[in-house]
Each structure stands twice: as structure tokens, then as C-alpha cells.
Motif scaffolding. Structure first.
Motif, mmCIF file in Angstrom:
data_model
loop_
_atom_site.group_PDB
_atom_site.id
_atom_site.type_symbol
_atom_site.label_atom_id
_atom_site.label_comp_id
_atom_site.label_asym_id
_atom_site.label_seq_id
_atom_site.Cartn_x
_atom_site.Cartn_y
_atom_site.Cartn_z
ATOM 1 N N ASP B 232 0.807 -1.225 0.000
ATOM 2 C CA ASP B 232 0.000 0.000 0.000
ATOM 3 C C ASP B 232 0.837 1.270 0.000
ATOM 4 O O ASP B 232 0.311 2.364 0.136
ATOM 5 N N ASN B 233 2.159 1.119 -0.153
ATOM 6 C CA ASN B 233 2.984 2.334 -0.197
ATOM 7 C C ASN B 233 3.891 2.357 -1.428
ATOM 8 O O ASN B 233 4.930 3.001 -1.433
ATOM 9 N N GLU B 234 3.498 1.599 -2.466
ATOM 10 C CA GLU B 234 4.258 1.597 -3.711
ATOM 11 C C GLU B 234 3.273 1.873 -4.849
ATOM 12 O O GLU B 234 2.066 1.686 -4.706
ATOM 13 N N SER B 235 3.808 2.257 -5.973
ATOM 14 C CA SER B 235 2.956 2.614 -7.103
ATOM 15 C C SER B 235 2.891 1.453 -8.096
ATOM 16 O O SER B 235 3.869 1.168 -8.793
ATOM 17 N N TRP B 236 1.754 0.755 -8.120
ATOM 18 C CA TRP B 236 1.563 -0.384 -9.018
ATOM 19 C C TRP B 236 0.960 0.107 -10.339
ATOM 20 O O TRP B 236 0.154 1.032 -10.343
ATOM 21 N N THR B 237 1.349 -0.548 -11.433
ATOM 22 C CA THR B 237 0.800 -0.212 -12.750
ATOM 23 C C THR B 237 -0.324 -1.189 -13.084
ATOM 24 O O THR B 237 -0.145 -2.402 -12.976
ATOM 25 N N GLN B 238 -1.468 -0.646 -13.455
ATOM 26 C CA GLN B 238 -2.616 -1.491 -13.808
ATOM 27 C C GLN B 238 -2.541 -1.862 -15.288
ATOM 28 O O GLN B 238 -2.362 -1.004 -16.144
ATOM 29 N N LEU B 239 -2.660 -3.151 -15.583
ATOM 30 C CA LEU B 239 -2.711 -3.560 -16.993
ATOM 31 C C LEU B 239 -4.074 -3.203 -17.567
ATOM 32 O O LEU B 239 -5.080 -3.163 -16.848
ATOM 33 N N GLN B 240 -4.098 -2.985 -18.869
ATOM 34 C CA GLN B 240 -5.352 -2.660 -19.545
ATOM 35 C C GLN B 240 -6.054 -3.944 -19.968
ATOM 36 O O GLN B 240 -5.394 -4.936 -20.294
ATOM 37 N N PRO B 241 -7.385 -3.948 -19.989
ATOM 38 C CA PRO B 241 -8.102 -5.124 -20.477
ATOM 39 C C PRO B 241 -7.632 -5.505 -21.883
ATOM 40 O O PRO B 241 -7.508 -4.623 -22.743
ATOM 41 N N GLY B 242 -7.348 -6.783 -22.068
ATOM 42 C CA GLY B 242 -6.893 -7.262 -23.375
ATOM 43 C C GLY B 242 -5.393 -7.154 -23.580
ATOM 44 O O GLY B 242 -4.877 -7.580 -24.618
ATOM 45 N N GLN B 243 -4.697 -6.625 -22.588
ATOM 46 C CA GLN B 243 -3.261 -6.403 -22.748
ATOM 47 C C GLN B 243 -2.448 -7.644 -22.348
ATOM 48 O O GLN B 243 -2.745 -8.285 -21.339
ATOM 49 N N LEU B 244 -1.420 -7.928 -23.164
ATOM 50 C CA LEU B 244 -0.468 -9.000 -22.854
ATOM 51 C C LEU B 244 0.900 -8.379 -22.629
ATOM 52 O O LEU B 244 1.330 -7.538 -23.426
ATOM 53 N N LEU B 245 1.556 -8.778 -21.550
ATOM 54 C CA LEU B 245 2.933 -8.325 -21.288
ATOM 55 C C LEU B 245 3.843 -9.530 -21.214
ATOM 56 O O LEU B 245 3.441 -10.591 -20.707
ATOM 57 N N LEU B 246 5.048 -9.366 -21.732
ATOM 58 C CA LEU B 246 6.072 -10.394 -21.582
ATOM 59 C C LEU B 246 7.189 -9.791 -20.746
ATOM 60 O O LEU B 246 7.770 -8.756 -21.118
ATOM 61 N N PHE B 247 7.461 -10.434 -19.588
ATOM 62 C CA PHE B 247 8.536 -9.974 -18.708
ATOM 63 C C PHE B 247 9.766 -10.856 -18.901
ATOM 64 O O PHE B 247 9.664 -12.086 -18.962
ATOM 65 N N ARG B 248 10.918 -10.200 -18.990
ATOM 66 C CA ARG B 248 12.185 -10.943 -18.986
ATOM 67 C C ARG B 248 13.193 -10.172 -18.136
ATOM 68 O O ARG B 248 13.254 -8.942 -18.232
ATOM 69 N N ASP B 249 13.957 -10.864 -17.334
ATOM 70 C CA ASP B 249 14.975 -10.224 -16.482
ATOM 71 C C ASP B 249 14.383 -9.105 -15.623
ATOM 72 O O ASP B 249 15.013 -8.062 -15.418
ATOM 73 N N GLY B 250 13.145 -9.295 -15.179
ATOM 74 C CA GLY B 250 12.550 -8.354 -14.229
ATOM 75 C C GLY B 250 11.952 -7.103 -14.827
ATOM 76 O O GLY B 250 11.670 -6.148 -14.101
ATOM 77 N N ALA B 251 11.719 -7.083 -16.137
ATOM 78 C CA ALA B 251 11.117 -5.891 -16.756
ATOM 79 C C ALA B 251 10.259 -6.304 -17.949
ATOM 80 O O ALA B 251 10.503 -7.342 -18.558
ATOM 81 N N PRO B 252 9.269 -5.476 -18.304
ATOM 82 C CA PRO B 252 8.471 -5.791 -19.494
ATOM 83 C C PRO B 252 9.347 -5.642 -20.736
ATOM 84 O O PRO B 252 9.998 -4.617 -20.915
ATOM 85 N N LEU B 253 9.350 -6.686 -21.556
ATOM 86 C CA LEU B 253 10.143 -6.654 -22.794
ATOM 87 C C LEU B 253 9.226 -6.382 -23.975
ATOM 88 O O LEU B 253 9.574 -5.649 -24.896
ATOM 89 N N LEU B 254 8.038 -6.990 -23.962
ATOM 90 C CA LEU B 254 7.058 -6.792 -25.028
ATOM 91 C C LEU B 254 5.703 -6.497 -24.392
ATOM 92 O O LEU B 254 5.330 -7.110 -23.403
ATOM 93 N N VAL B 255 4.991 -5.533 -24.968
ATOM 94 C CA VAL B 255 3.706 -5.098 -24.435
ATOM 95 C C VAL B 255 2.736 -4.943 -25.596
ATOM 96 O O VAL B 255 3.057 -4.250 -26.569
ATOM 97 N N SER B 256 1.579 -5.592 -25.512
ATOM 98 C CA SER B 256 0.592 -5.424 -26.592
ATOM 99 C C SER B 256 -0.300 -4.233 -26.266
ATOM 100 O O SER B 256 -0.309 -3.720 -25.148
ATOM 101 N N SER B 257 -1.062 -3.819 -27.256
ATOM 102 C CA SER B 257 -1.785 -2.546 -27.124
ATOM 103 C C SER B 257 -3.106 -2.689 -26.373
ATOM 104 O O SER B 257 -3.772 -1.701 -26.118
ATOM 105 N N GLY B 258 -3.479 -3.903 -26.005
ATOM 106 C CA GLY B 258 -4.745 -4.084 -25.271
ATOM 107 C C GLY B 258 -5.852 -4.506 -26.217
ATOM 108 O O GLY B 258 -5.582 -4.992 -27.320
ATOM 109 N N SER B 259 -7.079 -4.344 -25.802
ATOM 110 C CA SER B 259 -8.237 -4.876 -26.521
ATOM 111 C C SER B 259 -8.167 -4.576 -28.007
ATOM 112 O O SER B 259 -7.920 -3.437 -28.401
ATOM 113 N N HIS B 260 -8.340 -5.585 -28.801
ATOM 114 C CA HIS B 260 -8.349 -5.412 -30.255
ATOM 115 C C HIS B 260 -9.109 -6.544 -30.871
ATOM 116 O O HIS B 260 -9.499 -7.492 -30.208
#
Lengths: 260, 260
Positions: B232-260
């Protein structure tokens, strides 16, 4: 040499007594310090505990010894590495899904010259001869049948494949889909059937005795299969080299004739 | 609703802090009493703990909370059963081998109308919509590629398949092969990246604070993904509906644009 332990029962049973003696072979009474694993079927589901640390030191072994998971089919393995480094991916038992069933496999032996081609359905993740043999076995079964065949057909085909694979070295193994337990002997494998009237049993590896008559019902039947007998006051049956047994409901249902 | 938790890191990291808050959602601070599971990759190998008991009562949860397994990829799930009875075969995460890699999957949502045909390579063992969706996803990938494709091609195909499957209901999921973590949001999914300079974090579900600067090196980077923010004291990022993220080495490497 690695150690194998299998259990097949007609009612869910805990393996605490047998595991108590077996896990001591992971560093105390025998030299098997390259990891261990145990798989418990519960219905169609399967719970696997793997550890690439010696089993006498392991927090996971502590959990398994104190958490009386009841299962009709169990396979456990203590590893003495011959091929493949000591890491989690190389720790038995291995699991794959085939025909909508989980299949669990553990191997004792050494298949130095076994290098089958990559499979269409199943491929090893680690670098052991054992996982290669498991994937090859399933690949052949899956190529022959798209869904689960009759047990006697399956038994005959596994018997044939075991004979083929053991041309490449020592191939003691156990294999289960949660309904039945296959046990194949190349060199060393023993089993015992415990059923009413139940008696006391005393572990070889530890001064522990259990009176099964106090923890069973008259209808219970349990088959325990192990590389070497785990108790010193019961009569274990030695499997013959080349022999395949299929256990169901705590008793051998199909038995092959051995080397052929 | 079920709860998902995922972690992807550039160095093996324990998940004890996040799991401490997360497991409390298994019966204490939220209503998820139909089992839970957690999968840890260690190299190519994978260790899964499954329990069909509420996670606040479980001996397995006790082990996980006290046994600091370090992993670069973790997926955990607390189940609120919508389809399929409460038993081990229906407990997430699910595992299959594909392309010589273990694949781990957990789902939050409900795919009422999703009844794909039986697969050639992968079939469900249990009776959940989630395992059906996992097997369908792998079946399509395996049919398209006999061995692992490039990451960008794989990402595009999973993005396409996720869009297809979510026509049948709510399909938040996490998927990992031990190298990367896919996180797909249908309704609720949040992530945070922790890296130097590390700060203190305080759990929502429990009065526990950890100062990550005392347990990390300046090069560590950890992505944590969860259905709802765990601190409750950190800033979390909310994913968008329809969005796919690929994490590698602790960070997002690929991010899709969401609902399509």
C-alpha cells in the motif's frame, strides 16, 4: 546406485513407514546424495516433491515425513548421479501428461548408449538418460495410440519397449498413471503385498517397528516395491531380470516372463 | 474471484514477502478457500506445491513460507472454484512440457462456453475451464511450431490466442517457461518493478514491512504481477483489459496494445 520405491494400494494409504526407512538411504545408511523426489497421486491429480539436496537434510523430506498424504499410487526415487549434473531438472520422478492422464516415471540404472531422436510429442527438459528413456517410452505409446488402450495391450507394449531400451544398459524403472503401477526389473527390484491378517514390520535402516493391524482395515491391500527390501522380518519377492509387473489395487495383475 | 501472483527477476530471488501477503488471501483477508498452488522454476527445472486445502491452514503453505526457495520465475494461484470440483487435479498452476521446456499456467476468470476439441498433443486431466484453455493454447502453439520460435513471434501468437479465448469469458492468466513470464489481463492485473534504489514496502494484508535495500544488490531487478496490489505504499501499474505483457529479467520486454 539409485534407489526406487513404489506403492500401489486398493485404498488411499500413507507411505510414512516405508518412506522413513527409504529416505535414510539418502545419505545416512547408503550413498545417494544427489537429490531425491516423490510423487503422490490423489485421484487423477499428482503432487510431486523434488529436492536436489541430500534427502536427510531436506526441509521437503521433513514435510513429507510429517504430512501423512494418503495415496493409492506413489513413486519415490533417491538419486546417485551417473549422467547429467545435479540440478532440479534432472531430479526424478519425471511427469508428463498423456491421454489426459499424468504419467510419473523414475529410473534406476544407466543407459549410456541410449540417444533416441527428438520426439514429436515428448522431449526431455534435463540431461539425464532416464528422462530420455521416459520420453521415448511415452512417444512410442502415444504414436501407437491416440487415446488410452486396454491394459493388456498397454502392458505388452511396455514390456516390448522395456526389452528394447534395456539393450542400452541397466533399466530398472517404475511408471504410474495413478491407476496402475508398472515395475520393471533389470537387476534389482523386490516387492511385498501386505493384506489381512496384518503383522508387525521392522525397518532395515532404522530401529522402527509398525503394527499394521492397528492402522488398517481388513479389506486394505498394499503392494510396496523397492530396490532392496525395506524390512527385515517380512518375506519380499525378488523380481527376475527382464520382468515387468503391473500392480492394480495392491496386487500384481499382469506379470511378464522375464528376459526374452 | 481467484488470485494470481507472478514474479520474474534478473537474479534468483525469494518470494517470501509477496507470498506472505498473498497467502493471507487464501481464507483470512479474502474468500479463496478452494485450494492454492505455487510453481518455482530453478533453471530449467520446476518445483510445484499444490494444495486443495485453504492456504492459511496448509502444511505446504507453511513450508513455502519458511523455505526461501530462490527462483527467477514464479507463478502462484489461490482458487475460488467456479467450474470443476475442488480436488488436486483441478488445482492451479498446471504444468506441461513443450519444446523440451516446462510450461506453467494459472488462470483467474471463468470461460463458461469454452469447449475446444481434444488435442493431439495436450489434453486436460481435470475438469476446469482453465486447464482446457491452457491445453488449447499449447496445442495451437505446438501445432504451429515443432520447436521454440523467436520470442516476438511467440508473443504475437499468444496475444492472438488470448484474444480468441477471451471471447468465451474472463481470461486473466500467467504463463512461464522459466525464462520469461507472460501476463494477460482481461479484467484485473497489476505489476510493479523493483530495482535500485530499493525502498521499504508495506503489505496491504498484514502489518509487515520489508526494506528491500537490505536484501538486494544494486543490479537486482524484480517484476511482481498480482491480481490486486500487494503493498500500500508503492505505485503499481494497472494492466489494460486485453493487454499482454512479456517480462524478462525483471522488466516488461514486449507489451501489446490491449483490446483489439
Amino acid at each position: 546406485m539409485c534407489q526406487l520405491l513404489g506403492m500401489n494400494c486398493n485404498t488411499p494409504t500413507d507411505i510414512l513407514f516405508s518412506f522413513e526407512g527409504f529416505h535414510r538411504r539418502g545419505g545416512l545408511t547408503d550413498h545417494h546424495a544427489d537429490g531425491w523426489g516423490i510423487a503422490f497421486f490423489e485421484g487423477k491429480g499428482c503432487r510431486i516433491f523434488l529436492d536436489d539436496k541430500p534427502s536427510v537434510e531436506s526441509a521437503v523430506a521433513h514435510l513429507v515425513r510429517n504430512y501423512p498424504i494418503k495415496s493409492q499410487n506413489v513413486i519415490a526415487h533417491i538419486r546417485k548421479a551417473t549422467q547429467g549434473e545435479v540440478n532440479l531438472a534432472n531430479t526424478h520422478p519425471f511427469m508428463r501428461e498423456m491421454w489426459g492422464q499424468y504419467w510419473i516415471f523414475a529410473h534406476n540404472g544407466d543407459l549410456k548408449t541410449f540417444q533416441p531422436e527428438a520426439g514429436c510429442h515428448f522431449n526431455p527438459v534435463g540431461s539425464t538418460d532416464s528422462e530420455r528413456a521416459f520420453c521415448y517410452l511415452l512417444e512410442q505409446l502415444r504414436s501407437k495410440w491416440c487415446s488410452a488402450p486396454q491394459l493388456d495391450e498397454l502392458f505388452a507394449e511396455i514390456d516390448r519397449l522395456a526389452a528394447e531400451i534395456r539393450q542400452h544398459g541397466v533399466f530398472n524403472f517404475m511408471l504410474s498413471n495413478g491407476e496402475v503401477l508398472f515395475a520393471h526389473c533389470a537387476t534389482h527390484l523386490h516387492y511385498i503385498i501386505r493384506q489381512a491378517p496384518f503383522n508387525k514390520a521392522h525397518l532395515v535402516d532404522d530401529d522402527v517397528t509398525v503394527d499394521f493391524s492397528t492402522v488398517t482395515t481388513p479389506h486394505d491391500r498394499v503392494a510396496v516395491v523397492a530396490t532392496q527390501p525395506l524390512t527385515d522380518n517380512e518375506s519380499w519377492t525378488q523380481l527376475q531380470p527382464g520382468q515387468l509387473l503391473l500392480f492394480r489395487d495392491g496386487a500384481p495383475l499382469l506379470v511378464s516372463s522375464g528376459s526374452h
